[in-house]
Write a protein that holds these residues in place. Structure first.
Motif, PDB file in Angstrom:
ATOM      1  N   TYR A  18       0.836  -1.206   0.000  1.00 38.83           N
ATOM      2  CA  TYR A  18       0.000   0.000   0.000  1.00 38.83           C
ATOM      3  C   TYR A  18       0.869   1.254   0.000  1.00 38.83           C
ATOM      4  N   GLU A  19       1.882   1.269   0.828  1.00 37.56           N
ATOM      5  CA  GLU A  19       2.739   2.455   0.910  1.00 37.56           C
ATOM      6  C   GLU A  19       3.496   2.703  -0.391  1.00 37.56           C
ATOM      7  N   VAL A  20       3.950   1.652  -1.034  1.00 36.64           N
ATOM      8  CA  VAL A  20       4.666   1.817  -2.308  1.00 36.64           C
ATOM      9  C   VAL A  20       3.709   2.334  -3.384  1.00 36.64           C
ATOM     10  N   SER A  21       2.498   1.771  -3.452  1.00 36.81           N
ATOM     11  CA  SER A  21       1.557   2.253  -4.459  1.00 36.81           C
ATOM     12  C   SER A  21       1.072   3.661  -4.130  1.00 36.81           C
ATOM     13  N   HIS A  22       1.007   4.007  -2.857  1.00 35.34           N
ATOM     14  CA  HIS A  22       0.649   5.373  -2.457  1.00 35.34           C
ATOM     15  C   HIS A  22       1.724   6.360  -2.909  1.00 35.34           C
ATOM     16  N   ALA A  23       2.983   6.002  -2.692  1.00 39.72           N
ATOM     17  CA  ALA A  23       4.078   6.900  -3.083  1.00 39.72           C
ATOM     18  C   ALA A  23       4.157   7.056  -4.595  1.00 39.72           C
ATOM     19  N   SER A  24       3.829   6.011  -5.345  1.00 36.71           N
ATOM     20  CA  SER A  24       3.893   6.112  -6.803  1.00 36.71           C
ATOM     21  C   SER A  24       2.739   6.928  -7.365  1.00 36.71           C
ATOM     22  N   ASN A  25       1.660   7.115  -6.606  1.00 36.84           N
ATOM     23  CA  ASN A  25       0.523   7.908  -7.064  1.00 36.84           C
ATOM     24  C   ASN A  25       0.583   9.363  -6.617  1.00 36.84           C
ATOM     25  N   MET A  26       1.591   9.732  -5.873  1.00 35.43           N
ATOM     26  CA  MET A  26       1.725  11.122  -5.426  1.00 35.43           C
ATOM     27  C   MET A  26       2.270  11.975  -6.570  1.00 35.43           C
ATOM     28  N   ALA A  27       1.878  13.226  -6.584  1.00 33.01           N
ATOM     29  CA  ALA A  27       2.373  14.147  -7.598  1.00 33.01           C
ATOM     30  C   ALA A  27       3.843  14.455  -7.328  1.00 33.01           C
ATOM     31  N   PRO A  28       4.638  14.617  -8.383  1.00 39.07           N
ATOM     32  CA  PRO A  28       6.041  14.949  -8.146  1.00 39.07           C
ATOM     33  C   PRO A  28       6.164  16.322  -7.507  1.00 39.07           C
ATOM     34  N   SER A  29       7.149  16.463  -6.653  1.00 41.01           N
ATOM     35  CA  SER A  29       7.331  17.728  -5.952  1.00 41.01           C
ATOM     36  C   SER A  29       7.836  18.795  -6.917  1.00 41.01           C
ATOM     37  N   ALA A  30       7.391  19.997  -6.671  1.00 39.18           N
ATOM     38  CA  ALA A  30       7.801  21.121  -7.515  1.00 39.18           C
ATOM     39  C   ALA A  30       9.254  21.470  -7.220  1.00 39.18           C
ATOM     40  N   PRO A  31       9.985  21.914  -8.235  1.00 34.05           N
ATOM     41  CA  PRO A  31      11.380  22.287  -7.984  1.00 34.05           C
ATOM     42  C   PRO A  31      11.452  23.477  -7.031  1.00 34.05           C
ATOM     43  N   VAL A  32      12.419  23.429  -6.156  1.00 41.43           N
ATOM     44  CA  VAL A  32      12.585  24.465  -5.148  1.00 41.43           C
ATOM     45  C   VAL A  32      13.510  25.541  -5.708  1.00 41.43           C
ATOM     46  N   ASP A  33      13.056  26.793  -5.636  1.00 41.70           N
ATOM     47  CA  ASP A  33      13.850  27.911  -6.147  1.00 41.70           C
ATOM     48  C   ASP A  33      14.563  28.670  -5.045  1.00 41.70           C
ATOM     49  N   GLU A  34      14.740  28.076  -3.914  1.00 42.03           N
ATOM     50  CA  GLU A  34      15.411  28.768  -2.820  1.00 42.03           C
ATOM     51  C   GLU A  34      16.813  28.221  -2.615  1.00 42.03           C
ATOM     52  N   VAL A  35      17.624  29.042  -2.023  1.00 44.06           N
ATOM     53  CA  VAL A  35      19.008  28.674  -1.739  1.00 44.06           C
ATOM     54  C   VAL A  35      19.050  28.067  -0.337  1.00 44.06           C
ATOM     55  N   SER A  36      19.767  26.958  -0.201  1.00 45.39           N
ATOM     56  CA  SER A  36      19.939  26.369   1.122  1.00 45.39           C
ATOM     57  C   SER A  36      21.420  26.088   1.345  1.00 45.39           C
ATOM     58  N   ILE A  37      21.878  26.429   2.526  1.00 51.28           N
ATOM     59  CA  ILE A  37      23.265  26.201   2.916  1.00 51.28           C
ATOM     60  C   ILE A  37      23.247  25.414   4.217  1.00 51.28           C
ATOM     61  N   LEU A  38      24.020  24.333   4.248  1.00 52.42           N
ATOM     62  CA  LEU A  38      24.073  23.461   5.416  1.00 52.42           C
ATOM     63  C   LEU A  38      25.511  23.248   5.856  1.00 52.42           C
ATOM     64  N   PRO A  39      25.742  23.132   7.156  1.00 54.38           N
ATOM     65  CA  PRO A  39      27.093  22.818   7.616  1.00 54.38           C
ATOM     66  C   PRO A  39      27.423  21.351   7.331  1.00 54.38           C
ATOM     67  N   VAL A  40      28.703  21.093   7.062  1.00 53.93           N
ATOM     68  CA  VAL A  40      29.165  19.753   6.742  1.00 53.93           C
ATOM     69  C   VAL A  40      30.349  19.428   7.644  1.00 53.93           C
ATOM     70  N   LEU A  41      30.387  18.224   8.184  1.00 56.05           N
ATOM     71  CA  LEU A  41      31.494  17.746   8.999  1.00 56.05           C
ATOM     72  C   LEU A  41      32.011  16.466   8.371  1.00 56.05           C
ATOM     73  N   ALA A  42      33.293  16.446   8.043  1.00 59.40           N
ATOM     74  CA  ALA A  42      33.922  15.261   7.467  1.00 59.40           C
ATOM     75  C   ALA A  42      35.010  14.773   8.401  1.00 59.40           C
ATOM     76  N   LEU A  43      35.032  13.465   8.661  1.00 56.70           N
ATOM     77  CA  LEU A  43      36.018  12.863   9.560  1.00 56.70           C
ATOM     78  C   LEU A  43      36.818  11.824   8.803  1.00 56.70           C
ATOM     79  N   ASP A  44      38.129  11.778   9.069  1.00 60.90           N
ATOM     80  CA  ASP A  44      38.966  10.716   8.539  1.00 60.90           C
ATOM     81  C   ASP A  44      40.069  10.421   9.545  1.00 60.90           C
ATOM     82  N   ALA A  45      41.030   9.584   9.175  1.00 66.76           N
ATOM     83  CA  ALA A  45      42.083   9.155  10.104  1.00 66.76           C
ATOM     84  C   ALA A  45      43.017  10.294  10.483  1.00 66.76           C
ATOM     85  N   LYS A  46      43.170  11.279   9.624  1.00 68.93           N
ATOM     86  CA  LYS A  46      44.098  12.379   9.891  1.00 68.93           C
ATOM     87  C   LYS A  46      43.464  13.525  10.658  1.00 68.93           C
ATOM     88  N   GLY A  47      42.164  13.561  10.776  1.00 73.11           N
ATOM     89  CA  GLY A  47      41.511  14.644  11.492  1.00 73.11           C
ATOM     90  C   GLY A  47      40.111  14.878  10.968  1.00 73.11           C
TER      91      GLY A  47
END
Length: 148
Positions: A110-139
């Motif tokens: 039911y959930e899969v068929s529900h998701a396939s019948n939903m209208a596609p989302s409209a493209p977003v025209d806003e700018v979004s900036i998010l913080p990013v944290l990357a970790l590795d062996a050196k720091g």
């Protein structure tokens, strides 16, 4: 789902209880309790897809009945396959796998068929900036990631 499962499980139990035993111990032993249990479980598995579909329709869902049936059939088939793979020391749970997988499959279908019948989302025209944290062996490294 519970109401329709029980509505289908009770007739399944009655049909299974009145089925003839292969080797009755006496002529008065006409109630087949093992058949009643199996009939109850099969009836519950058959009634679940209808309950899932009706419940989804009541909440304005867009899932299809075909998706529910496909999910229940797939889940029931996987439950039967899984019940053959259960070890001997846990064989008492094997009959429960068919209805459990069929019910879960109907929900997923039911959930899969529900998701396939939903209208596609409209493209977003806003700018979004998010913080990013990357970790590795050196720091670690802190930065910004954006979408525009």
């Amino acid at each position: 789902m519970a109401a329709t499962s029980m509505a289908a499980a009770i007739p399944g139990m009655l049909i299974g209880a009145t089925s003839l035993r292969e080797d009755p111990p006496s002529r008065f032993d006409f109630v087949n309790l093992e058949g009643a249990g199996r009939g109850f479980l099969v009836g519950a598995a058959i009634g679940a897809p209808l309950g899932v579909w009706l419940g989804g329709r009541a909440t304005q869902g867009r899932g299809t009945f075909g998706g529910v049936l496909l999910g229940a059939g797939t889940g029931g088939g996987l439950g039967l396959l899984a019940s053959t793979l259960v070890p001997k020391k846990h064989e008492d749970i094997a009959p429960l796998l068919f209805p459990a997988f069929a019910m879960a499959g109907s929900l997923i279908g039911y959930e899969v068929s529900h998701a396939s019948n939903m209208a596609p989302s409209a493209p977003v025209d806003e700018v979004s900036i998010l913080p990013v944290l990357a970790l590795d062996a050196k720091g670690s490294m802190l930065g910004l990631s954006g979408r525009f």
